[in-house]
Structures are given as structure tokens and as C-alpha cells.
Scaffold this motif. Structure first.
Motif, PDB file in Angstrom:
ATOM      1  N   LEU A 174      10.065   4.652   3.160  1.00  0.00           N
ATOM      2  CA  LEU A 174       9.734   6.070   3.233  1.00  0.00           C
ATOM      3  C   LEU A 174      10.314   6.823   2.042  1.00  0.00           C
ATOM      4  O   LEU A 174      11.504   6.699   1.731  1.00  0.00           O
ATOM      5  N   VAL A 175       9.454   7.582   1.376  1.00  0.00           N
ATOM      6  CA  VAL A 175       9.835   8.430   0.255  1.00  0.00           C
ATOM      7  C   VAL A 175       9.437   9.851   0.634  1.00  0.00           C
ATOM      8  O   VAL A 175       8.309  10.084   1.070  1.00  0.00           O
ATOM      9  N   ALA A 184       4.170  10.588  -6.416  1.00  0.00           N
ATOM     10  CA  ALA A 184       3.443   9.314  -6.304  1.00  0.00           C
ATOM     11  C   ALA A 184       3.343   8.604  -7.656  1.00  0.00           C
ATOM     12  O   ALA A 184       3.518   7.379  -7.731  1.00  0.00           O
ATOM     13  N   ASP A 185       3.073   9.341  -8.724  1.00  0.00           N
ATOM     14  CA  ASP A 185       3.002   8.723 -10.055  1.00  0.00           C
ATOM     15  C   ASP A 185       4.335   8.098 -10.433  1.00  0.00           C
ATOM     16  O   ASP A 185       4.383   6.975 -10.962  1.00  0.00           O
ATOM     17  N   VAL A 214       4.669   1.769   1.477  1.00  0.00           N
ATOM     18  CA  VAL A 214       5.567   2.857   1.101  1.00  0.00           C
ATOM     19  C   VAL A 214       4.811   4.133   1.453  1.00  0.00           C
ATOM     20  O   VAL A 214       3.725   4.380   0.923  1.00  0.00           O
ATOM     21  N   VAL A 215       5.374   4.914   2.363  1.00  0.00           N
ATOM     22  CA  VAL A 215       4.740   6.153   2.798  1.00  0.00           C
ATOM     23  C   VAL A 215       5.475   7.315   2.144  1.00  0.00           C
ATOM     24  O   VAL A 215       6.684   7.465   2.298  1.00  0.00           O
ATOM     25  N   LEU A 216       4.726   8.105   1.417  1.00  0.00           N
ATOM     26  CA  LEU A 216       5.242   9.267   0.698  1.00  0.00           C
ATOM     27  C   LEU A 216       4.874  10.514   1.494  1.00  0.00           C
ATOM     28  O   LEU A 216       3.692  10.751   1.764  1.00  0.00           O
ATOM     29  N   THR A 217       5.875  11.291   1.884  1.00  0.00           N
ATOM     30  CA  THR A 217       5.611  12.459   2.716  1.00  0.00           C
ATOM     31  C   THR A 217       6.383  13.690   2.267  1.00  0.00           C
ATOM     32  O   THR A 217       7.548  13.594   1.907  1.00  0.00           O
ATOM     33  N   THR A 231       0.847  -1.183   0.000  1.00  0.00           N
ATOM     34  CA  THR A 231       0.000   0.000   0.000  1.00  0.00           C
ATOM     35  C   THR A 231       0.885   1.235   0.000  1.00  0.00           C
ATOM     36  O   THR A 231       1.711   1.419   0.897  1.00  0.00           O
ATOM     37  N   VAL A 232       0.718   2.050  -1.027  1.00  0.00           N
ATOM     38  CA  VAL A 232       1.428   3.321  -1.133  1.00  0.00           C
ATOM     39  C   VAL A 232       0.535   4.390  -0.510  1.00  0.00           C
ATOM     40  O   VAL A 232      -0.610   4.579  -0.936  1.00  0.00           O
ATOM     41  N   VAL A 233       1.048   5.058   0.504  1.00  0.00           N
ATOM     42  CA  VAL A 233       0.301   6.101   1.205  1.00  0.00           C
ATOM     43  C   VAL A 233       0.810   7.456   0.733  1.00  0.00           C
ATOM     44  O   VAL A 233       1.988   7.768   0.901  1.00  0.00           O
ATOM     45  N   VAL A 234      -0.074   8.228   0.127  1.00  0.00           N
ATOM     46  CA  VAL A 234       0.253   9.594  -0.295  1.00  0.00           C
ATOM     47  C   VAL A 234      -0.140  10.503   0.861  1.00  0.00           C
ATOM     48  O   VAL A 234      -1.323  10.665   1.160  1.00  0.00           O
TER      49      VAL A 234
END
Length: 194
Positions: A112-113, A27-28, A80-83, A11-14
Motif C-alpha cells: 500500500l502506497v 504513480a510515475d 501495489v495499491v496507490l490511494t 499490478t499497480v492500482v492507481v
């Protein structure tokens, strides 16, 4: 050859819900890297699209609002958490999403990204490591960060020089896959009590 049951559900979290946010561009790019792999099956939770109640609201209507988000987190083998970085930390909307859930994160890996200005969101990443440790999640050592993110991408959302970020994403996703498999097998053999 991988089978569908071998692939990890990621699960990718934006993590940003600000108006005019840059998160969807990153995210893309990230989702393209995940989809390029046959060992990962992506899902997305975008805090801007989630109707998250405030963490103090425990009414039945509030918890019903989580019905779309919670299953995506629960079925994930990894995240993967995108912050972005706001005021030297991560956004309130992301904190709210994290705080509404506990068991969904436990004994699972989190990559983490980050993106931002000169720091590339790395201060937000370091704060998130502490939060996820408290939730019994394992954060991946390698990260991907975009310093001066707006300048790194062109007007169509493509990286001007993808070599460094693509290599960093591969290393991070390789580690996430290793941890995801190991922890999935461990949870199946020995339920995590924490």
C-alpha cells in the motif's frame, strides 16, 4: 540470474479517479521504482481509465465492461495499491474496483502506497488492510506514504528529497517480492480454498 518466469507480475492500482488528482505523479515515481528491479514486471490498472459499472449493476453489459481490468488483476502475482485519503478513508472508485473482484485478490500480497495531507493517507491504508483481509489477501507491513504530497514533489513531478521515499519503497518492494514468491509457490502446490 532471474528468468522471465521467476519475475513476479505486479499490478499497480492507481486508486483515484477525481478530476485534477495527484495520483499520476505518485504513480510515475512508484512505477520507476518497480521498473528498476529485474524481479518485478509491472502492469497498471487506473480506476480513472477503467469503465467500471456500479457494483449493484450485474447486467451482461456491466460485466463486459470489466473485460480489460479483470485479466490484469487475475494474472498478477502481487499488487501495489496507490490511494489518496478522502474523508479519512479510501476513494469510492477504488472500493468499486475491489468489490467487483474476489478470486483475483485471494492468497496474494498487497503493498500500500498512500498520499494526502497531514496524515499522508495512512487512515485510508488502515481501512484497506481490513478490506483486503476479508478478501483473503495479505497486506505488506511496510508502506510508503507522502504527507503533504504536493509539497514533496517539484513542478516536473520529481521528489525534492527522494532518499526517504526511495528507501521506504525498496523495503516495501523487497517484502512484496518475498511474499509474492512464497504465495505464488503455495498457490501452485496447494490451491487456495479459503
Amino acid at each position: 540470474m532471474k528468468t522471465a518466469t521467476d519475475a513476479l507480475h505486479v499490478t499497480v492500482v492507481v486508486g483515484s479517479n477525481r478530476h485534477g488528482r495527484f495520483g499520476p505523479v505518485v504513480a510515475d515515481w512508484l512505477l520507476d521504482r518497480v521498473r528498476d528491479r529485474d524481479d518485478l514486471v509491472p502492469d497498471v490498472v487506473d480506476v480513472a481509465a477503467a469503465d467500471l459499472p456500479m457494483s449493484f449493476d450485474r447486467t451482461p453489459q456491466a460485466t463486459a465492461a470489466l473485460a480489460e481490468v479483470t485479466p490484469k488483476l487475475a494474472r498478477a502475482d502481487a499488487f501495489v495499491v496507490l490511494t489518496p485519503e478522502y474523508n479519512h478513508s479510501f476513494p469510492a472508485g477504488l472500493k468499486n474496483l475491489i468489490d467487483w473482484h474476489y478470486a483475483e485478490w485471494r492468497a496474494k500480497p498487497v503493498a500500500l502506497v498512500s498520499y494526502g495531507g497531514i496524515s499522508g493517507g495512512l487512515r485510508a491504508v488502515e481501512h484497506l488492510r481490513q478490506v483486503f483481509a476479508e478478501l483473503h489477501a495479505v497486506t505488506i507491513r511496510d508502506t510508503v506514504s507522502f504527507h503533504h504530497a504536493g509539497a514533496a514533489f517539484d513542478d516536473t513531478g520529481r521528489l525534492k528529497d527522494p532518499s526517504g521515499p526511495d528507501a521506504a519503497a525498496k523495503a516495501m518492494l523487497d517484502q512484496l517480492t518475498w511474499w509474492g514468491r512464497a504465495l505464488r509457490e503455495a498457490r501452485q502446490r496447494w490451491p487456495y480454498e479459503g
